[in-house]
Design a protein around this motif. Structure first.
Motif, short mmCIF file in Angstrom:
data_model
loop_
_atom_site.label_atom_id
_atom_site.label_comp_id
_atom_site.label_asym_id
_atom_site.label_seq_id
_atom_site.Cartn_x
_atom_site.Cartn_y
_atom_site.Cartn_z
N ASN A 250 5.55 7.35 -3.58
CA ASN A 250 4.35 6.60 -3.97
C ASN A 250 4.27 6.44 -5.48
N PRO B 288 0.72 6.87 3.59
CA PRO B 288 -0.33 7.86 3.85
C PRO B 288 0.26 9.26 3.72
N GLN C 184 -2.56 6.69 14.79
CA GLN C 184 -2.78 7.92 14.04
C GLN C 184 -1.78 8.96 14.54
N SER D 47 5.60 10.71 9.76
CA SER D 47 4.46 10.26 8.96
C SER D 47 4.54 8.76 8.71
N HIS E 18 0.84 -1.20 0.00
CA HIS E 18 0.00 0.00 0.00
C HIS E 18 0.88 1.25 0.00
N GLY F 202 0.09 3.41 9.38
CA GLY F 202 -0.25 2.42 8.35
C GLY F 202 0.83 1.41 8.09
N ASN G 30 -3.85 2.06 6.11
CA ASN G 30 -4.11 3.49 5.97
C ASN G 30 -4.21 4.13 7.33
N GLY G 31 -4.19 5.44 7.33
CA GLY G 31 -4.30 6.13 8.60
C GLY G 31 -4.23 7.61 8.36
N ASP G 32 -4.38 8.34 9.42
CA ASP G 32 -4.47 9.78 9.31
C ASP G 32 -3.18 10.41 9.85
#
Lengths: 479, 253
Positions: free
Chosen positions: A474, A315, A418, A438, A312, A442, A449-451
């Motif tokens: 990414n 984030p 998070q 950051s 993935h 995730g 995923n996450g914030d």
């Protein structure tokens, strides 16, 4: 004939305990647990070498001609002339120079001798090399990871340095395993160095589990007695200062982390601990520009891993303007933007890291949060005596909210966490720090995923660059 | 030398005419380190041992003298010993500093105390002038005697901390004492063990002794705790017939 045999009888001998103690390590003569007579006999027979602790530094012609002499500390590599001082020494009866930089390891004066082993290498117990695979880790590397691991193993086997530029959460540790195994199989002494105690404490159990038959020595400030016969040493850069010319291969994890580039002693220590011509493997998500340039220009081999192990993307942080939050906190008010965000996360049963720029704000904000009904919260900083306990409580889920300074920016893996960075515009949060922070989000395949929110009072270049860095990674991963 | 000798941070002293025009200003400590040192106010200290009386229980103070000093006076062991002056109160910060200075060997730190030590020395001289009766007052000359270490300890440590401190003052130094017996470290003993009457570990250095006769002596050491060391040193100096013996220490603790 008789004469010859007598000559053989007197062939100089050495003691195995001295050999094991001093092999690949360097100590002040007065720190040795052996008698002076014994050491002198070893020196006479050429098993032990001595060198002065402080050496004159002659870098260029001006140093030779200059009136004021310059000095170099042979133990810590200090060459900052302000960190040398004079004392009239009662031992040698002369005026001695001493190094003020490494005083806490015992003073090094001009009359101090540094002692190391130069005799034959001691025989190490290699019973673990019985042909079966050393690495008992039962996970599977993805194709990309496998390719990176193979490249690393090959390059190091060819005695060349290697850069592993891999995004946070890409499984760097596991990618090292084949290379470590390859080096150990060749009978090499391997060091895994990192600037941070927390990272050593996190890596040690993982490597002990992955290599159950290999004796591993873990060194950090306050660690248990070291195992001198271990072929694999996991250490903070600080602790490597006692080693000299021991390792045939050195892995440096988190090479850009504080204080590695802040304190030149650490780089000196790592290089001193290695044998001349030793290959280095550098691992980082945010390599320092010097390594990055060498890699991009092709003079340093390496691999770039732009995808996390679960496939993935990273984030991407959001920016939220928070105003002059420091003033609000001082007045005892929780900024409403932050309050709302945290309340949402708590209601969703998620754990939250709140990064702050300084120790004082960590304390103030923690108190404020606890007063505002966030009861399962705590604050940590580097001087906190309960630091390891609080992090352990956060891991186990006892704490839901942890306010922290940059000490937890790397090496910490917690599922479904998070992240909020309060005061992301502070100069302490540079590009590398923000990318690392950051990268806490995730990391597990179950919650990829996450914030991540940067609460700021005005965007900074570092924030923009950090986001650009992650977006670019990414994009590269998508290709 | 604009960095703090102890913490290595920039000193950041406010700019004044003095440091603006001096080419190189004296080595010292930064403001935040200096704030953590607790100086002893000479107006509110024990007349005899120089301890900070404001930190002591009221009922242990009689007429500006602490109860320990009353005990010493009653014991009759003071002899020529007059009193002690101390610069700082002992606290954890200073303990850390002394640890780096004495046990780790960072002799450079002593430079940061030079100004304060010199000022204290001048004050002692000034006090002596005031105590003289009559119209014609003579400025007394002090000889500094650093409290010695045993030769074993000196070799182990590489320097004598008292000697290093005495050199900061700039008055004549006489190595009048020799420590002959190597006892357990004072700092490793408890109070009762320290104050118990015992034979002096010091011996007079015969060569230097001749120059002491009739002079005022100032013993220099890093720390005054119970005063036992000072009395023992004074006892050993007595045969050289000095005029009087005082002492100056960096710390009272």
């Amino acid at each position: 004939m008789l004469l010859l045999s007598r000559h053989l009888d007197q062939a100089p001998n050495y003691r195995a305990d001295v050999q094991h103690f001093l092999f690949g390590r360097e100590f002040r003569a007065e720190d040795l647990p052996f008698s002076e007579k014994l050491i002198r006999a070893h020196v006479k027979n050429g098993f032990i070498s001595l060198r002065p602790g402080i050496m004159p530094l002659n870098e260029n012609i001006f140093d030779l001609l200059g009136i004021r002499k310059k000095w170099l500390c042979a133990r810590c590599g200090n060459r900052d002339q302000e960190a040398f001082a004079f004392c009239s020494c009662a031992r040698c009866g002369k005026k001695c120079v001493y190094c003020r930089h490494c005083l806490n390891m015992g003073i090094v004066r001009s009359c101090t001798q540094l002692v190391t082993w130069q005799g034959p290498e001691p025989g190490f117990d290699r019973a673990f090399l019985d042909g079966r695979p050393l690495c008992k880790w039962d996970g599977v590397l993805s194709n990309e990871q496998q390719a990176a691991a193979t490249a690393m193993k090959r390059t190091l086997a060819a005695r060349e340095s290697f850069l592993m530029w891999a995004v946070t959460g890409s499984g760097k540790t596991e990618i090292m395993y084949p290379a470590i195994e390859g080096q150990l199989r060749q009978g090499h002494h391997v060091a895994l160095a990192t600037p941070r105690t927390d990272v050593v404490r996190e890596l040690l159990p993982r490597l002990r589990a992955a290599f159950p038959d290999v004796p591993i020595s873990g060194l950090y400030g306050g660690s248990e007695e070291e195992n001198l016969r271990a072929p694999l040493v996991i250490s903070t850069a600080h602790q490597l200062i006692r080693y000299a010319g021991r390792f045939d291969c050195v892995f440096i994890d988190e090479v850009d982390a504080f204080p590695f580039h802040f304190d030149p002693m650490l780089e000196y220590a790592v290089h001193k601990a290695a044998k001349p011509g030793t290959p280095f493997a550098y691992l980082s998500a945010t390599p320092p520009s010097e390594l990055k340039n060498r890699f991009l220009s092709g003079s340093l081999k390496g691999v770039k891993l732009a995808r996390r192990y679960h496939g993935h993307p990273l984030p991407i942080p959001r920016f939220r303007w928070i105003g002059s939050w420091q003033k609000l906190v001082q007045r005892g008010k929780l900024p409403s933007v932050l309050h709302e965000w945290l309340k949402n996360k708590m209601e969703a049963q998620q754990q939250v890291f709140v990064f702050v720029p300084s120790v004082s704000t960590a304390a103030a904000l923690t108190e404020l949060l606890q007063r505002n009904g966030f009861s399962r919260s705590a604050g940590v900083h580097s001087e906190d005596p309960l630091r390891h306990q609080k992090v352990a409580d956060f891991r186990s889920g006892k704490l839901r909210l942890l306010v922290t300074t940059t000490i937890l920016e790397r090496g910490v893996t917690i599922a479904n966490v998070q992240v909020g960075v309060v005061g992301a515009d502070d100069p302490i949060f540079d590009e590398a720090a923000l990318v690392q922070i950051s990268g806490r989000v995730g990391r597990s395949a179950a919650y990829p995923n996450g914030d991540v929110v940067f609460f700021h009072n005005g965007k900074t270049l570092s924030m923009v660059r950090a986001v650009r860095h992650m977006v670019q990674m990414n994009q590269e991963g998508d290709r | 030398m604009e960095r703090c000798l102890f913490c290595g941070e920039m000193r950041g002293d406010p700019l004044s005419f003095h440091n603006l025009f001096s080419p190189e200003y004296a080595p010292g400590f930064c403001l935040s380190c200096r704030e953590q040192l607790v100086p002893i106010d000479p107006r509110h200290c024990c007349r005899l041992c120089g301890r900070d009386l404001s930190r002591l229980d009221r009922n242990r103070v009689t007429e500006g003298t602490c109860s320990d000093c009353v005990k010493w006076a009653n014991s009759g062991r003071n002899g020529l010993y007059v009193n002690n002056h101390a610069l700082y109160h002992y606290n954890p910060f200073l303990k850390e500093m002394i640890n780096q200075f004495k046990f780790r060997g960072d002799v450079r730190l002593a430079d940061g105390f030079a100004a304060e030590l010199t000022r204290a020395y001048r004050r002692i001289v000034h006090n002596c002038v005031r105590e003289q009766s009559g119209i014609l007052k003579r400025k007394p000359s002090f000889l500094l005697v650093p409290v010695p270490l045993s030769s074993e300890r000196l070799l182990e440590r590489g320097f004598n901390q008292a000697d290093v401190l005495a050199r900061q003052i700039g008055a004549p130094i006489v190595q009048a004492l020799v420590r002959v017996r190597d006892e357990a470290k004072q700092s490793k003993k408890n109070r009762a063990e320290r104050m118990r009457l015992r034979a002096t570990p010091f011996q007079l250095n015969e060569k230097a002794a001749v120059s002491l006769s009739g002079h005022k002596i100032l013993l220099i050491d890093d720390i005054y705790t119970t005063g036992a060391t000072m009395r023992l040193a004074a006892e050993a100096l007595a045969p050289a017939r000095p005029d009087s013996i005082r002492s100056l220490t960096l710390i009272h603790g």
